[in-house]
Design an enzyme around this catalytic site. Structure first.
Site, mmCIF file in Angstrom:
data_model
loop_
_atom_site.group_PDB
_atom_site.id
_atom_site.type_symbol
_atom_site.label_atom_id
_atom_site.label_comp_id
_atom_site.label_asym_id
_atom_site.label_seq_id
_atom_site.Cartn_x
_atom_site.Cartn_y
_atom_site.Cartn_z
ATOM 1 N N GLU A 83 0.834 -1.219 0.000
ATOM 2 C CA GLU A 83 0.000 0.000 0.000
ATOM 3 C C GLU A 83 0.861 1.258 0.000
ATOM 4 O OE1 GLU A 83 -3.247 -0.035 2.826
ATOM 5 O OE2 GLU A 83 -3.321 2.155 2.865
ATOM 6 N N LYS A 266 -7.416 -0.545 11.577
ATOM 7 C CA LYS A 266 -6.790 -1.035 10.341
ATOM 8 C C LYS A 266 -5.570 -0.180 10.008
ATOM 9 C CE LYS A 266 -6.232 -1.381 5.668
ATOM 10 N NZ LYS A 266 -5.414 -0.537 4.788
ATOM 11 N N ASP A 282 4.094 -14.192 11.783
ATOM 12 C CA ASP A 282 2.740 -14.603 11.394
ATOM 13 C C ASP A 282 1.770 -13.424 11.590
ATOM 14 O OD1 ASP A 282 0.180 -15.650 11.299
ATOM 15 O OD2 ASP A 282 0.622 -17.389 12.558
ATOM 16 N N HIS A 381 -2.157 10.246 -0.791
ATOM 17 C CA HIS A 381 -2.383 8.980 -1.482
ATOM 18 C C HIS A 381 -2.330 9.168 -2.983
ATOM 19 C CE1 HIS A 381 -3.733 5.506 0.912
ATOM 20 N NE2 HIS A 381 -3.804 6.394 1.869
HETATM 21 C C1 MEV Z 1 -5.866 3.306 5.069
HETATM 22 O O1 MEV Z 1 -5.148 2.124 4.716
HETATM 23 C C2 MEV Z 1 -5.809 3.543 6.555
HETATM 24 C C3 MEV Z 1 -6.696 4.677 7.075
HETATM 25 O O2 MEV Z 1 -8.019 4.484 6.592
HETATM 26 C C4 MEV Z 1 -6.652 4.606 8.569
HETATM 27 C C5 MEV Z 1 -7.676 5.492 9.264
HETATM 28 O O3 MEV Z 1 -8.719 5.790 8.682
HETATM 29 O O4 MEV Z 1 -7.390 5.850 10.429
HETATM 30 C C6 MEV Z 1 -6.227 6.003 6.568
#
Ligand code: MEV
Length: 431
Positions: A83, A266, A282, A381
């Site tokens: 990513e 995430k 892992d 991004h």
């Molecule tokens: C993207 O991979 C991760 C984010 O969505 C984390 C978040 O929203 O805090 C930018």
């Protein structure tokens, strides 16, 4: 002809035969087969021994997060991830944390839990007492299975027994508490649990089913803390104290709402998984442990980090989560890239590795919240994404940056526009 996936003995076939099978099943070209079978830094034999039915390897980019200062020591942190933006964001956050000394970390010790599920006892609480009365015997049966681990100071250290109310009635669940030292511990713990199980059946007259490690590693917690000076986290026109407020709002949102919290956590795992993968650990175990812990610790799915403002108005971030990573055994010990990455990190124990990983998770969360609470994440991004799009439509060398720049400026990061821009650049070049 209908294609069949019923291929018996695939694992016994030669690599050539396996490539032939997938080539005809997927109508793959010679070039596609070449790509799949390229195992990079690994020899085909090594890959073939790691998993089953091997046809090749799947490379992912390896980047280095810079600026990390943890417990007064500097680290260059390898991150394996596909990513865009993650490595840059971690490095950027670590640079801002450095101003106030970087990250401080701690850990609860490398203790894992092995579970033994017992059913079919009419008196589960009585059975619990019976099992606990055999504590010393259980520990010695378990420790006989791993004298090496015991020699280095690890091994089974304690026994806990819980009565769990389930859909199928009461179950008596024994927890074997094992100090895994520098191993992740799954093999050691599972072997011990399997060795102890028949005796538990004998003592209680019940029936044992599962004997397996728990990934909810609540005794293998790792923690990190960092202070971000408000003046160093301002962005664009937005002053530092407003950025602090924005991050606190973002954190409160995540901690109150599971829909937001899944994405928030995430983002933390973007950093954590990348280091876990780079060191051959892992990542599914780490993911499972993290999200289970986020739900278990306070009875609802919550943030793995906490954000506060100190008396100066500076931002204080903390993170706490299970981190079952190892340095011995598993891919960490055999994968040449993982070995080189561990050497680069210079970590001397699994616990030190776990602490570095926690710091990266905290940095990653900071970077995401700061971007989200201010200009949004798309700007950063898009710049990287635009380079990918440019390369995908065939831009090479400095064309990539030139095409990307135009796409971002026009806010049209799309294949169709990229093709046109590339064509325009090439026409200009040739006239
Ligand atoms: C993207 O991979 C991760 C984010 O969505 C984390 C978040 O929203 O805090 C930018």
């Amino acid at each position: 002809m209908v294609k069949s996936s019923d291929v018996s003995g695939f694992y016994k076939k030669s690599p050539e035969d396996r490539w032939q099978i997938i080539r005809s099943f997927g109508d793959l070209t010679d070039a596609e087969i070449e790509t799949i079978r390229n195992t990079g830094a690994l020899k085909f034999d090594q890959v073939d021994r790691m998993i089953e039915n091997v046809v090749g390897a799947m490379p992912i980019p390896l980047g280095i997060a810079v600026n990390f200062r943890i417990n007064g020591r500097d680290y260059l942190v390898p991150m394996a991830i596909e990513e865009p933006s993650v490595v840059a964001a971690a490095s950027n956050a670590a640079r801002m944390a450095r101003e106030r000394g970087g990250f401080t970390t701690s850990a609860s010790g490398p203790i894992m839990i092995g579970q033994i599920q017992l059913v079919g006892v009419p008196d589960p609480h009585g059975a619990r007492m019976t099992i606990l009365a055999h504590r010393d015997e259980i520990l010695s049966i378990a420790n006989e299975k791993d004298p090496m681990l015991v020699k280095v100071g690890g091994g089974a250290k304690d026994v806990e027994v819980r009565v769990v109310d389930s859909k199928r009635g009461h179950m008596v669940v024994t927890h074997l508490i094992v100090d895994c030292r520098d191993a992740m511990g799954a093999n050691a713990v599972n072997t011990m649990a399997e060795a102890v199980a028949p005796r538990i059946e004998e003592w209680t007259g019940g029936r044992v089913y599962l004997r397996i490690i728990s990934n909810l590693a609540v005794r293998r917690l790792v923690r990190a803390r960092a202070v971000f000076a408000k003046d160093s986290i301002r962005t664009g026109e937005i002053p530092g104290d407003e950025v602090v407020e924005g991050i606190l709002e973002a954190y409160a949102f995540a901690d109150a709402d599971p829909f937001r919290c899944a994405t928030h956590n995430k983002g933390i795992m973007n950093g954590i998984d990348a280091v876990v993968v780079a060191t051959g650990n892992d990542w599914r175990a780490i993911e499972a442990g993290a999200h289970a812990y986020a739900a278990w610790k306070s009875g609802g799915y919550r943030s793995l980090t906490a954000w506060e403002k100190d008396a100066n108005g500076d931002l204080v971030g903390t993170i706490e989560l299970p981190m079952a990573v190892g340095l011995v055994g598993g891919a960490t010990a055999v994968h040449p890239t993982a070995k080189a990455n561990v050497k680069l990190l210079g970590v001397k124990s699994a616990q030190e590795l776990a602490e570095v990983i926690a710091a990266v998770g905290l940095a990653q969360n900071f970077a995401a919240l700061r971007a989200l609470a201010t200009e949004g994440i798309q700007k950063g991004h898009m710049a990287l994404h635009a380079r990918n799009v440019a390369a995908t439509v065939g831009a090479i060398g400095d064309e990539i940056d030139r095409v990307a720049e135009i796409l971002v400026k026009e806010r049209k990061v799309r294949m169709d526009r990229a093709k046109d821009v590339l064509a325009e650049i090439r026409t200009r070049k040739s006239t």
